[in-house]
Design a protein around this motif. Structure first.
Motif, mmCIF file in Angstrom:
data_model
loop_
_atom_site.group_PDB
_atom_site.id
_atom_site.type_symbol
_atom_site.label_atom_id
_atom_site.label_comp_id
_atom_site.label_asym_id
_atom_site.label_seq_id
_atom_site.Cartn_x
_atom_site.Cartn_y
_atom_site.Cartn_z
ATOM 1 N N ARG A 155 1.105 -1.030 -0.325
ATOM 2 C CA ARG A 155 -0.365 0.397 -0.023
ATOM 3 C C ARG A 155 0.668 1.658 0.249
ATOM 4 O O ARG A 155 -0.085 2.530 -0.925
ATOM 5 C CB ARG A 155 -0.948 0.376 1.280
ATOM 6 C CG ARG A 155 -2.034 -1.130 1.480
ATOM 7 C CD ARG A 155 -2.856 -1.233 -0.130
ATOM 8 N NE ARG A 155 -3.692 -0.112 -0.463
ATOM 9 C CZ ARG A 155 -3.568 -0.079 -1.902
ATOM 10 N NH1 ARG A 155 -2.992 -0.401 -2.598
ATOM 11 N NH2 ARG A 155 -4.907 1.330 -1.922
ATOM 12 N N ILE B 167 -2.848 10.096 4.243
ATOM 13 C CA ILE B 167 -2.429 9.031 3.478
ATOM 14 C C ILE B 167 -3.909 8.525 3.402
ATOM 15 O O ILE B 167 -3.826 8.163 5.218
ATOM 16 C CB ILE B 167 -2.052 7.392 3.195
ATOM 17 C CG1 ILE B 167 -0.285 8.337 3.276
ATOM 18 C CG2 ILE B 167 -2.339 6.897 2.685
ATOM 19 C CD1 ILE B 167 1.189 7.089 3.004
ATOM 20 N N GLU B 168 -5.064 7.701 3.247
ATOM 21 C CA GLU B 168 -6.716 7.933 3.068
ATOM 22 C C GLU B 168 -6.471 6.545 2.520
ATOM 23 O O GLU B 168 -6.859 6.463 1.753
ATOM 24 C CB GLU B 168 -7.540 9.127 3.356
ATOM 25 C CG GLU B 168 -7.028 9.970 4.254
ATOM 26 C CD GLU B 168 -7.415 10.041 5.023
ATOM 27 O OE1 GLU B 168 -8.305 8.901 5.105
ATOM 28 O OE2 GLU B 168 -6.917 11.419 5.664
ATOM 29 N N ASP B 169 -6.238 5.227 3.689
ATOM 30 C CA ASP B 169 -6.547 4.040 2.383
ATOM 31 C C ASP B 169 -6.558 2.817 3.726
ATOM 32 O O ASP B 169 -6.351 2.847 5.113
ATOM 33 C CB ASP B 169 -5.282 3.640 1.753
ATOM 34 C CG ASP B 169 -4.872 1.901 1.241
ATOM 35 O OD1 ASP B 169 -5.854 2.452 0.312
ATOM 36 O OD2 ASP B 169 -4.817 1.318 1.997
ATOM 37 N N GLU B 170 -8.269 2.645 3.801
ATOM 38 C CA GLU B 170 -8.500 1.538 4.908
ATOM 39 C C GLU B 170 -7.728 0.034 4.908
ATOM 40 O O GLU B 170 -7.311 0.175 5.965
ATOM 41 C CB GLU B 170 -9.912 1.208 4.178
ATOM 42 C CG GLU B 170 -11.707 2.267 5.094
ATOM 43 C CD GLU B 170 -13.142 1.982 4.567
ATOM 44 O OE1 GLU B 170 -12.673 0.483 4.064
ATOM 45 O OE2 GLU B 170 -13.546 2.610 4.341
ATOM 46 N N LEU C 258 0.655 4.258 -2.487
ATOM 47 C CA LEU C 258 -0.122 5.409 -2.287
ATOM 48 C C LEU C 258 0.905 6.133 -2.442
ATOM 49 O O LEU C 258 0.510 7.863 -2.360
ATOM 50 C CB LEU C 258 -0.499 5.098 -1.029
ATOM 51 C CG LEU C 258 -1.706 4.138 -1.276
ATOM 52 C CD1 LEU C 258 -1.860 3.747 0.297
ATOM 53 C CD2 LEU C 258 -2.862 4.356 -1.642
#
Length: 208
Positions: free
Chosen positions: A47, A123-126, A51
């Motif tokens: 990720r 960083i917006e990532d579940e 990202l």
């Protein structure tokens, strides 16, 4: 981000991390079936590799950049996910002119960057957030964040060898590096992430 303690009917304690969006993650829980520390690390690495360039490209900085920092807390607290800092070449030139021999203290300190701890550098990532919470919680049991820091250094190394989006203007000596908030591991991490040639060039330019 902060933490909560919930008490059960027999005063059992359950610890939670409260995320920025208000959701809670239970700390010290076992990994779900099929999830291992190895698989969690792989998720984090993959990720970050995907990202970080996206975040930098979306920032649309004015002018070229000389670095991207993966900043982390080196004082024993959660090291993941890293905070992203983007260093502008115009900032570097100003610090070199103003600070002389000690300019490196500004040049490699993401807290001095214009593009640091801003909404557009988050960083917006579940998937990343979940994996980071799991790894932080697991490592807290052994009271050592060293594996998380090692993972960030490895991610920086891979990002240095990655193909970056064409819209990201980079200087010829552009680098990605992992660094603690206090800069205590700066040189150690740079040595681990850069080639001997890159290190020699930075030293020749008196940037280290």
């Amino acid at each position: 981000m902060f933490y909560e303690i919930a008490f059960g009917p027999r005063d059992e304690q359950t610890f939670y991390k409260v995320r920025r969006d208000g959701t809670r993650f239970q700390l010290y829980q076992p990994f779900p079936k099929g999830v291992t520390l190895k698989s969690v690390k792989e998720t984090i690495r993959n990720r970050l590799l995907a990202l970080v360039p996206e975040v930098v490209a979306a920032a649309k900085t004015a002018g070229p950049i000389y670095c991207v920092a993966l900043a982390y807390d080196g004082e024993g607290n959660d090291a993941l996910p890293p905070l992203i800092g983007i260093g502008l070449e115009s900032e570097r030139q100003r610090w070199q002119a103003e600070q002389g021999k000690i300019a490196w203290q500004w040049i490699w300190n993401p807290a001095e960057f214009l593009h640091y701890e801003k909404p557009h550098t988050q960083i917006e990532d579940e998937a990343l957030e979940e994996a980071c919470d799991r790894m932080n919680s697991k490592l807290a049991e052994s009271a050592s964040m060293a594996p998380a820091i090692k993972l960030l250094v490895e991610a920086a190394t891979e990002l240095n060898n990655a193909t970056w989006p064409a819209e990201v203007q980079r200087t010829p000596d552009f680098i990605v590096y992992a660094v603690d908030f206090e800069l205590g591991s700066l040189r150690k991490n740079l040595k681990a992430s850069l080639s001997p040639k890159q290190l020699a060039e930075l030293k020749a330019k008196k940037l280290l």
